[in-house]
Design a protein around this motif. Structure first.
Motif, PDB file in Angstrom:
ATOM      1  N   ARG A 158       0.852  -1.187   0.000  1.00  0.00           N
ATOM      2  CA  ARG A 158       0.000   0.000   0.000  1.00  0.00           C
ATOM      3  C   ARG A 158       0.890   1.239   0.000  1.00  0.00           C
ATOM      4  N   VAL A 159       0.820   1.996  -1.090  1.00  0.00           N
ATOM      5  CA  VAL A 159       1.707   3.143  -1.269  1.00  0.00           C
ATOM      6  C   VAL A 159       0.897   4.427  -1.298  1.00  0.00           C
ATOM      7  N   ALA A 160       1.256   5.385  -0.428  1.00  0.00           N
ATOM      8  CA  ALA A 160       0.612   6.699  -0.445  1.00  0.00           C
ATOM      9  C   ALA A 160       1.572   7.697  -1.076  1.00  0.00           C
ATOM     10  N   ILE A 161       1.103   8.416  -2.094  1.00  0.00           N
ATOM     11  CA  ILE A 161       1.920   9.459  -2.722  1.00  0.00           C
ATOM     12  C   ILE A 161       1.253  10.788  -2.412  1.00  0.00           C
ATOM     13  N   VAL A 162       1.998  11.675  -1.719  1.00  0.00           N
ATOM     14  CA  VAL A 162       1.392  12.892  -1.189  1.00  0.00           C
ATOM     15  C   VAL A 162       2.077  14.137  -1.747  1.00  0.00           C
ATOM     16  N   GLY A 163       1.292  15.059  -2.253  1.00  0.00           N
ATOM     17  CA  GLY A 163       1.856  16.344  -2.677  1.00  0.00           C
ATOM     18  C   GLY A 163       1.323  16.808  -4.009  1.00  0.00           C
ATOM     19  N   ASP A 164       2.204  17.449  -4.768  1.00  0.00           N
ATOM     20  CA  ASP A 164       1.836  18.029  -6.056  1.00  0.00           C
ATOM     21  C   ASP A 164       1.850  16.946  -7.145  1.00  0.00           C
ATOM     22  N   ILE A 165       0.747  16.205  -7.223  1.00  0.00           N
ATOM     23  CA  ILE A 165       0.669  15.108  -8.194  1.00  0.00           C
ATOM     24  C   ILE A 165       0.567  15.685  -9.612  1.00  0.00           C
ATOM     25  N   LEU A 166      -0.102  16.833  -9.718  1.00  0.00           N
ATOM     26  CA  LEU A 166      -0.375  17.422 -11.033  1.00  0.00           C
ATOM     27  C   LEU A 166       0.899  17.685 -11.840  1.00  0.00           C
ATOM     28  N   HIS A 167       1.902  18.276 -11.200  1.00  0.00           N
ATOM     29  CA  HIS A 167       3.112  18.641 -11.942  1.00  0.00           C
ATOM     30  C   HIS A 167       4.212  17.610 -11.804  1.00  0.00           C
ATOM     31  N   SER A 168       3.912  16.455 -11.168  1.00  0.00           N
ATOM     32  CA  SER A 168       5.003  15.555 -10.807  1.00  0.00           C
ATOM     33  C   SER A 168       5.169  14.391 -11.778  1.00  0.00           C
ATOM     34  N   ARG A 169       6.290  14.377 -12.500  1.00  0.00           N
ATOM     35  CA  ARG A 169       6.610  13.237 -13.363  1.00  0.00           C
ATOM     36  C   ARG A 169       7.008  12.031 -12.508  1.00  0.00           C
ATOM     37  N   VAL A 170       7.525  12.318 -11.301  1.00  0.00           N
ATOM     38  CA  VAL A 170       7.877  11.213 -10.407  1.00  0.00           C
ATOM     39  C   VAL A 170       6.619  10.444 -10.014  1.00  0.00           C
ATOM     40  N   ALA A 171       5.561  11.208  -9.673  1.00  0.00           N
ATOM     41  CA  ALA A 171       4.302  10.566  -9.281  1.00  0.00           C
ATOM     42  C   ALA A 171       3.746   9.756 -10.444  1.00  0.00           C
ATOM     43  N   ARG A 172       3.726  10.365 -11.633  1.00  0.00           N
ATOM     44  CA  ARG A 172       3.141   9.687 -12.794  1.00  0.00           C
ATOM     45  C   ARG A 172       3.866   8.368 -13.085  1.00  0.00           C
ATOM     46  N   SER A 173       5.194   8.413 -13.140  1.00  0.00           N
ATOM     47  CA  SER A 173       5.940   7.187 -13.435  1.00  0.00           C
ATOM     48  C   SER A 173       5.748   6.152 -12.329  1.00  0.00           C
ATOM     49  N   ASN A 174       5.695   6.634 -11.078  1.00  0.00           N
ATOM     50  CA  ASN A 174       5.494   5.704  -9.969  1.00  0.00           C
ATOM     51  C   ASN A 174       4.122   5.037 -10.011  1.00  0.00           C
ATOM     52  N   ILE A 175       3.086   5.828 -10.325  1.00  0.00           N
ATOM     53  CA  ILE A 175       1.735   5.245 -10.397  1.00  0.00           C
ATOM     54  C   ILE A 175       1.709   4.166 -11.487  1.00  0.00           C
ATOM     55  N   LEU A 176       2.274   4.501 -12.651  1.00  0.00           N
ATOM     56  CA  LEU A 176       2.282   3.546 -13.762  1.00  0.00           C
ATOM     57  C   LEU A 176       3.013   2.261 -13.367  1.00  0.00           C
ATOM     58  N   LEU A 177       4.183   2.428 -12.750  1.00  0.00           N
ATOM     59  CA  LEU A 177       4.973   1.251 -12.398  1.00  0.00           C
ATOM     60  C   LEU A 177       4.282   0.416 -11.321  1.00  0.00           C
ATOM     61  N   LEU A 178       3.837   1.095 -10.258  1.00  0.00           N
ATOM     62  CA  LEU A 178       3.269   0.360  -9.128  1.00  0.00           C
ATOM     63  C   LEU A 178       1.995  -0.374  -9.538  1.00  0.00           C
ATOM     64  N   ASN A 179       1.199   0.238 -10.428  1.00  0.00           N
ATOM     65  CA  ASN A 179       0.012  -0.457 -10.926  1.00  0.00           C
ATOM     66  C   ASN A 179       0.375  -1.714 -11.701  1.00  0.00           C
ATOM     67  N   ARG A 180       1.442  -1.618 -12.486  1.00  0.00           N
ATOM     68  CA  ARG A 180       1.840  -2.768 -13.301  1.00  0.00           C
ATOM     69  C   ARG A 180       2.308  -3.943 -12.457  1.00  0.00           C
ATOM     70  N   VAL A 181       2.868  -3.668 -11.285  1.00  0.00           N
ATOM     71  CA  VAL A 181       3.403  -4.771 -10.485  1.00  0.00           C
ATOM     72  C   VAL A 181       2.473  -5.146  -9.325  1.00  0.00           C
ATOM     73  N   GLY A 182       1.257  -4.587  -9.331  1.00  0.00           N
ATOM     74  CA  GLY A 182       0.251  -5.043  -8.375  1.00  0.00           C
ATOM     75  C   GLY A 182       0.268  -4.370  -7.017  1.00  0.00           C
ATOM     76  N   ALA A 183       0.914  -3.197  -6.908  1.00  0.00           N
ATOM     77  CA  ALA A 183       0.834  -2.458  -5.653  1.00  0.00           C
ATOM     78  C   ALA A 183      -0.438  -1.611  -5.672  1.00  0.00           C
ATOM     79  N   ARG A 184      -0.870  -1.149  -4.462  1.00  0.00           N
ATOM     80  CA  ARG A 184      -2.091  -0.332  -4.401  1.00  0.00           C
ATOM     81  C   ARG A 184      -1.723   1.095  -4.042  1.00  0.00           C
ATOM     82  N   VAL A 185      -2.003   2.015  -4.969  1.00  0.00           N
ATOM     83  CA  VAL A 185      -1.555   3.391  -4.801  1.00  0.00           C
ATOM     84  C   VAL A 185      -2.719   4.297  -4.383  1.00  0.00           C
ATOM     85  N   THR A 186      -2.462   5.148  -3.377  1.00  0.00           N
ATOM     86  CA  THR A 186      -3.396   6.223  -3.040  1.00  0.00           C
ATOM     87  C   THR A 186      -2.653   7.533  -3.241  1.00  0.00           C
TER      88      THR A 186
END
Lengths: 312, 193
Positions: A158-186
């Motif tokens: 269970r992964v929580a990503i907190v902050g400026d998601i809108l401008h964050s390429r880190v968040a976007r790449s992390n969401i894509l990766l974590l979804n692909r490997v079966g983690a649950r992102v909030t």
């Protein structure tokens, strides 16, 4: 097996087996950085151009170190010193770089899609080191490597990503990766800093940090860019820190063995308080160490020519 | 050998005897285990190195240290191959300085793996000397390299494959000579050499 593309443009183009290949390969490279002689001859004679149109110290040094430890020759190319400021287009710069026949171009650019554009016009392998607010694949890979190292697995985390998601390429790449490997992102942030329909990326969404932290195994805090306040995305830093800052008291809501991550550079006292940044749950410096191993793995896996077979 | 055929060159008992003989020869050549250590080449050299070390331990009452080396970062054909062997662990839990190292691999073929392993070892330290032990020497060297200790010499055709299977990695002990079905451009890959 090998990677299907000779470029690393984003997590979006990677299959789960490719993600695990990169992570597994990085395990072997982590050892090289612990040796007395931190250098192997693997990429001897290969040339890497580090083309950083947008300033970056951390990512560039990490790539440079990875290149040096693999014995590649690297060339740093940044806008201050280049003809970029003299009005040359990206395409012309790219063609000029390509004419020098480097084996890799590592590109950091403020426009989304710039590395994809380069990949269509260059013979070199292009590695995306961050394009606008689009993707930052090596950061997501090193984050996943760090999570797996600490937690033993990625599926079900269970992964929580907190902050400026809108401008964050880190968040976007992390969401894509974590979804692909079966983690649950909030994801969590003020409404102005969440992309519209972010839930369609396959993650849960909340505006309340306490809700996001509940039972989280991994808490990833994002950097607040101060210029966002000037452009009216949130009223004051003080309010942001109170509503979205992570301190030791809040961290208690997460799982007891939760880890805290930050892609850096941190704003202490704004998105993350000193007691958490320096506390026992923080793996922020491990992320930096692992970054070199993961980038070595990417360079190694993108090396090599035509489909053939190995002989030893 | 007919194409597609498989011949069993060694079974568990002959592999055990070969390991034991190699251990005796190592002791004979080096006289003492002082300063001696074994380093297995990933993947199947690693369990072989441990087996030889245990054998030496049974003979001398002290098991010499063992390590593992992965040679993929030292390959000379990285830009020519499309297939990237997965990088495995290099783990040498002792100082190489001044040691006599017995490098261990399953099959000696072109000699390129051994060349890469030598490069990897000298990057990690300066051993006093390095010797080479292999379970099978199948000939067809492309570099001036020879083994000091050989379990079995096997004459082969270049198109044959020698497949070593060990209990630790493959569930059972055996060495097979496999003649692949007639196909153009076949070169061995991965675990078979």
């Amino acid at each position: 097996m090998k990677l299907r593309s000779r470029h690393l443009l984003g997590i979006a183009a990677l299959e789960p087996d490719e993600i695990f290949l990169i992570l597994d390969t990085a395990e072997g490279f982590a050892e090289v950085s612990t040796r007395e002689i931190k250098k192997v001859p693997t990429l001897r004679g290969k040339t890497v151009v580090n083309f950083f149109v947008e300033p970056s110290t951390r990512t560039r040094s990490s790539f440079e170190l990875a290149e040096k430890r693999l014995s590649a020759d690297s060339l740093n190319f940044s806008p201050g010193a280049s003809s970029f400021v003299k009005g040359e287009t990206l395409l012309d710069t790219a063609r000029n770089l390509d004419a020098m026949a480097p084996d890799y171009i590592v590109l950091r650019h403020s426009e989304a899609g710039a590395p994809h554009f380069l990949a269509r016009h260059c013979r070199s392998s292009i590695i995306n080191a961050g394009d606008g607010s689009h993707e930052h694949p090596t950061q997501a890979l090193l984050d996943a490597f760090t999570m797996r190292q600490r937690k033993g697995h990625l599926a079900g985390l269970r992964v929580a990503i907190v902050g400026d998601i809108l401008h964050s390429r880190v968040a976007r790449s992390n969401i894509l990766l974590l979804n692909r490997v079966g983690a649950r992102v909030t994801v969590c942030g003020p409404p102005t800093l969440l992309p519209i329909e972010v839930e369609r990326m396959g993650c849960a969404v909340t505006h309340w940090i306490d809700e996001a932290l509940q039972g989280a195994d991994v808490v990833m805090m994002l950097r607040v860019q101060l210029e966002r306040m000037q452009s009216g995305f949130f009223p004051t830093l003080r309010e942001y820190a109170r509503l979205y800052g992570l301190d030791a008291r809040r961290l208690k809501l997460a799982a007891p063995d939760a880890i805290v991550m930050h892609p850096g550079p941190m704003n202490r006292g704004i998105e993350i308080m000193g007691d958490v940044a320096d506390g026992g749950s923080s793996v922020i410096l491990e992320q930096v160490t692992n970054g070199v191993a993961v980038r070595m793995a990417v360079l190694y896996l993108l090396a090599g020519g035509t489909e053939g077979e190995a002989t030893a | 050998m007919p194409s597609g055929g498989r011949v069993r060159l060694m079974d568990a008992a002959t592999i055990r005897k070969a390991v034991s003989r190699i251990a005796h020869e190592i002791l004979e050549k080096n006289r003492s285990l002082k300063n001696l250590a074994l380093v297995g080449i990933q993947t199947r050299g690693a369990p072989l190195a441990r087996r030889i070390a245990e054998r030496l331990g049974a003979m001398e009452g002290r098991v010499p240290p063992t390590g593992i080396v992965d040679i993929n970062l030292y390959r000379d054909d990285l830009s020519r191959i499309g297939y990237h062997p997965v990088l495995r662990r290099t783990d040498i839990p002792f100082d190489l300085e001044g040691k006599c190292i017995v490098l261990v691999d399953d099959v000696l073929y072109t000699g390129r793996t051994v060349r890469a392993a030598l490069a990897a070892l000298v990057d990690l330290g300066r051993p006093e000397r390095i010797q080479l032990a292999v379970l099978v020497d199948r000939g067809h060297r492309e570099l001036p390299i020879r083994a000091d200790f050989v379990g079995k010499n096997v004459p082969t055709a270049a198109s044959d494959m020698v497949e070593v299977r060990l209990a630790e990695t493959d569930g059972e002990d055996e060495v097979l000579l496999v003649a692949p079905p007639a196909r153009r451009g076949t070169r061995p890959r991965g675990g078979s050499k």
